[in-house]
Design a protein around this motif. Structure first.
Motif, PDB file in Angstrom:
ATOM      1  N   GLY A 107       8.341  78.262 -27.818  1.00 19.47           N
ATOM      2  CA  GLY A 107       9.204  78.070 -26.655  1.00 19.47           C
ATOM      3  C   GLY A 107       9.307  79.263 -25.733  1.00 19.47           C
ATOM      4  N   TYR A 131      14.773  74.521 -17.450  1.00 19.83           N
ATOM      5  CA  TYR A 131      16.212  74.245 -17.404  1.00 19.83           C
ATOM      6  C   TYR A 131      16.976  75.329 -16.654  1.00 19.83           C
ATOM      7  CZ  TYR A 131      14.450  71.998 -21.667  1.00 19.83           C
ATOM      8  OH  TYR A 131      13.694  71.319 -22.579  1.00 19.83           O
ATOM      9  N   TYR A 178      17.321  67.309 -21.521  1.00 17.37           N
ATOM     10  CA  TYR A 178      16.752  68.202 -22.528  1.00 17.37           C
ATOM     11  C   TYR A 178      17.560  69.495 -22.643  1.00 17.37           C
ATOM     12  CZ  TYR A 178      12.453  65.373 -22.895  1.00 17.37           C
ATOM     13  OH  TYR A 178      11.526  64.385 -23.120  1.00 17.37           O
ATOM     14  N   ARG A 179      18.071  69.974 -21.524  1.00 13.72           N
ATOM     15  CA  ARG A 179      18.894  71.191 -21.584  1.00 13.72           C
ATOM     16  C   ARG A 179      20.139  70.941 -22.433  1.00 13.72           C
ATOM     17  NH1 ARG A 179      21.091  75.159 -16.743  1.00 13.72           N
ATOM     18  NH2 ARG A 179      22.541  76.311 -18.049  1.00 13.72           N
ATOM     19  N   ARG A 213      19.003  71.034 -25.996  1.00  4.96           N
ATOM     20  CA  ARG A 213      18.755  72.413 -26.435  1.00  4.96           C
ATOM     21  C   ARG A 213      20.061  73.124 -26.736  1.00  4.96           C
ATOM     22  NH1 ARG A 213      17.973  76.998 -22.126  1.00  4.96           N
ATOM     23  NH2 ARG A 213      20.118  76.230 -21.900  1.00  4.96           N
ATOM     24  N   ASP A 214      21.047  72.973 -25.863  1.00  7.62           N
ATOM     25  CA  ASP A 214      22.320  73.644 -26.062  1.00  7.62           C
ATOM     26  C   ASP A 214      23.018  73.149 -27.324  1.00  7.62           C
ATOM     27  OD1 ASP A 214      21.804  74.999 -23.746  1.00  7.62           O
ATOM     28  OD2 ASP A 214      23.200  73.854 -22.499  1.00  7.62           O
ATOM     29  N   ARG A 235      16.045  81.521 -27.490  1.00  8.30           N
ATOM     30  CA  ARG A 235      16.734  80.617 -26.569  1.00  8.30           C
ATOM     31  C   ARG A 235      15.780  80.285 -25.429  1.00  8.30           C
ATOM     32  NH1 ARG A 235      20.012  80.284 -22.011  1.00  8.30           N
ATOM     33  NH2 ARG A 235      21.942  79.051 -22.271  1.00  8.30           N
ATOM     34  N   LEU A 278      12.017  75.252 -30.198  1.00  8.20           N
ATOM     35  CA  LEU A 278      12.777  76.448 -30.551  1.00  8.20           C
ATOM     36  C   LEU A 278      12.170  77.002 -31.831  1.00  8.20           C
ATOM     37  CD1 LEU A 278      16.611  76.731 -30.416  1.00  8.20           C
ATOM     38  CD2 LEU A 278      15.429  77.387 -32.506  1.00  8.20           C
ATOM     39  N   CYS A 304      11.929  70.866 -32.812  1.00  9.15           N
ATOM     40  CA  CYS A 304      11.876  70.149 -31.541  1.00  9.15           C
ATOM     41  C   CYS A 304      13.250  69.542 -31.287  1.00  9.15           C
ATOM     42  CB  CYS A 304      10.806  69.062 -31.586  1.00  9.15           C
ATOM     43  SG  CYS A 304      10.702  68.090 -30.073  1.00  9.15           S
ATOM     44  N   PHE A 305      13.818  69.811 -30.123  1.00  7.90           N
ATOM     45  CA  PHE A 305      15.203  69.407 -29.871  1.00  7.90           C
ATOM     46  C   PHE A 305      15.347  68.290 -28.844  1.00  7.90           C
ATOM     47  CE2 PHE A 305      14.187  73.308 -27.471  1.00  7.90           C
ATOM     48  CZ  PHE A 305      14.276  72.834 -26.174  1.00  7.90           C
ATOM     49  N   VAL A 306      14.232  67.739 -28.318  1.00  8.68           N
ATOM     50  CA  VAL A 306      14.371  66.838 -27.181  1.00  8.68           C
ATOM     51  C   VAL A 306      14.476  65.365 -27.556  1.00  8.68           C
ATOM     52  CG1 VAL A 306      13.120  68.462 -25.729  1.00  8.68           C
ATOM     53  CG2 VAL A 306      11.877  66.555 -26.767  1.00  8.68           C
TER      54      VAL A 306
END
Length: 424
Positions: free
Chosen positions: A208, A241, A327-328, A331-332, A350, A357, A400-402
């Motif tokens: 990332g 983002y 997506y932001r 991520r948060d 971050r 991430l 992967c966070f999305v």
């Protein structure tokens, strides 16, 4: 010549006393088949895809995949584009196309690339069946067995597979949290005489991270000074983002004649349409076109025309902005929960965009060995080890966070914490 109206004679039957033809099943032992090619035997499959197969159960919260969120696809816009080309130009859409790609799509891709700071014409581009194919074509066009390729550490896993199948010698350039170190790159280029450097400088997979502008300029100078191709892969760059966009390496004056820029619709439109492209200097682009002729003749015409129609009547930039906002938020949500989920002493980054991430656990942890325990909690990640060309960092993991909602991310991190809990 036999007249067309003449009956075709029946084939003659063998005499009744003729010996029967030998049959391989008549008791003779079968010979062993020739072996697979050495390159197929020496390169393994993708550990990420192996993990996805194991974690396909719906109850698993899967941080392992690199899949965009399907609920955010512009299904109506894409469907309308396909309907239009099939109704208005079916003969063209269902016919063979040129290897280089449909001119109307290349024109619109060139306009988008130019608008982002890199003057480009349609003739600069080759449309590919996903940007992964572009990597394979470049390996075919550039690499002989035994040639040296430089990569980031860690590196996009499927690129390591491509270079391995090509029989290349793959070496990692040392670096830090910002990416490859230009001085280390220069030393390796002088010592090892590589053909190319492969890099994902913006929102890299797997980490990332983003390579800063000054390092991009330094990498371009190294390539110009020592004679080196740069393959700049940019599948995630539009998913920003926060922060300011960093110009492509390909836009740097020192690198314009030696950089191949790869792009893709997979992360900004939909991966299922399998559309990518490469922008390269003419001699290399022509070599890639010849390699593509041998691979698949051309990328599906209907997909190209539908994408061109989408770009003409839809606002892809607005769609990407909406996706990036979601997506932001995700991520948060992951950043907010990592402190509770990971052991004391863990560190993570971050990212300013993208999909991934990167985290590193304390020294005693091995994320490959721990994965089965974590999967037993119905959550999954990708261990970091497969992303290394050299000595792996066994403490690392990719998340992967999305693909999950913030609520699913919170629950997934709770499960991850339970899976790691006994070793805290």
């Amino acid at each position: 010549m036999t007249p067309a109206s003449a009956p075709t004679p029946a084939p003659a039957s063998p005499p009744s006393d003729a010996p029967a033809a030998a049959s391989p099943s008549a008791g003779a032992p079968a010979s062993a088949l020739p072996p697979l090619a050495a390159r197929a035997r020496s390169v393994g499959g993708s550990p990420v895809r192996d993990i996805l197969a194991v974690t396909a159960r719906p109850e698993v919260i899967n941080f392992a995949g690199g899949l965009p969120a399907p609920e955010l696809f512009d299904r109506e816009g894409v469907a309308a584009a396909f309907r239009h080309v099939l109704e208005e130009a079916p003969a063209r859409a269902l016919q063979y196309s040129t290897t280089e790609g449909e001119p109307v799509l290349r024109e619109r891709l060139a306009a988008r690339t130019t608008a982002r700071g890199l003057p480009t014409t349609a003739d600069d581009l080759l449309v590919t069946t996903g940007s992964q194919q572009a990597l394979s074509l470049l390996a075919t066009a550039l690499l002989d067995r035994g040639d040296t390729v430089l990569v980031e550490e860690p590196c996009y896993l499927a690129a390591l597979q491509v270079f391995g199948l090509a029989g290349a010698r793959v070496l990692a350039v040392s670096g830090d949290a910002d990416g490859p170190d230009p001085e280390a790159l220069a030393d390796l280029v002088v010592r090892e005489r590589p053909k190319l450097l492969y890099t994902v400088p913006t929102f890299q997979n797997p980490t990332g991270r983003t390579l800063p502008a000054e390092r991009r300029a330094a990498v371009a100078r190294v390539a110009a000074r020592h004679g080196l191709w740069i393959v700049e892969d940019d599948p995630y760059g539009e998913l920003r983002y926060e922060g300011e966009r960093v110009p492509w390496i390909a836009a740097h004056p020192d690198a314009r004649d030696r950089t191949v820029l790869l792009g893709s619709f997979s992360k900004v439109m939909a991966p299922g349409i399998r559309l990518g492209w490469l922008r390269a200097p003419a001699p290399l682009r022509r070599a890639c076109a010849i390699a593509k002729q041998a691979a698949d003749l051309h990328t599906p015409t209907v997909n190209q025309l539908a994408a061109a129609r989408y770009l003409a009547v839809q606002d892809l930039d607005a769609h990407v902005t909406r996706v990036a906002a979601v997506y932001r938020e995700r991520r948060d949500a992951m950043l907010a929960g990592l402190g509770e989920a990971l052991p004391d002493g863990s560190v993570w980054n971050r990212p300013e965009g993208g999909m991934f991430l990167w985290a590193r656990l304390p020294e005693q942890y091995d994320t490959t060995a721990l994965l089965p325990r974590v999967v037993a909690q119905d959550v999954a990640y990708v261990p970091g080890a497969p992303f290394y060309a050299g000595e792996p960092d066994r403490r690392a993991l990719r998340l992967c966070f999305v693909t999950q909602t913030p609520q699913e991310i919170a629950e997934g991190l709770r499960r991850l914490g339970r899976g790691l809990g006994d070793l805290r």
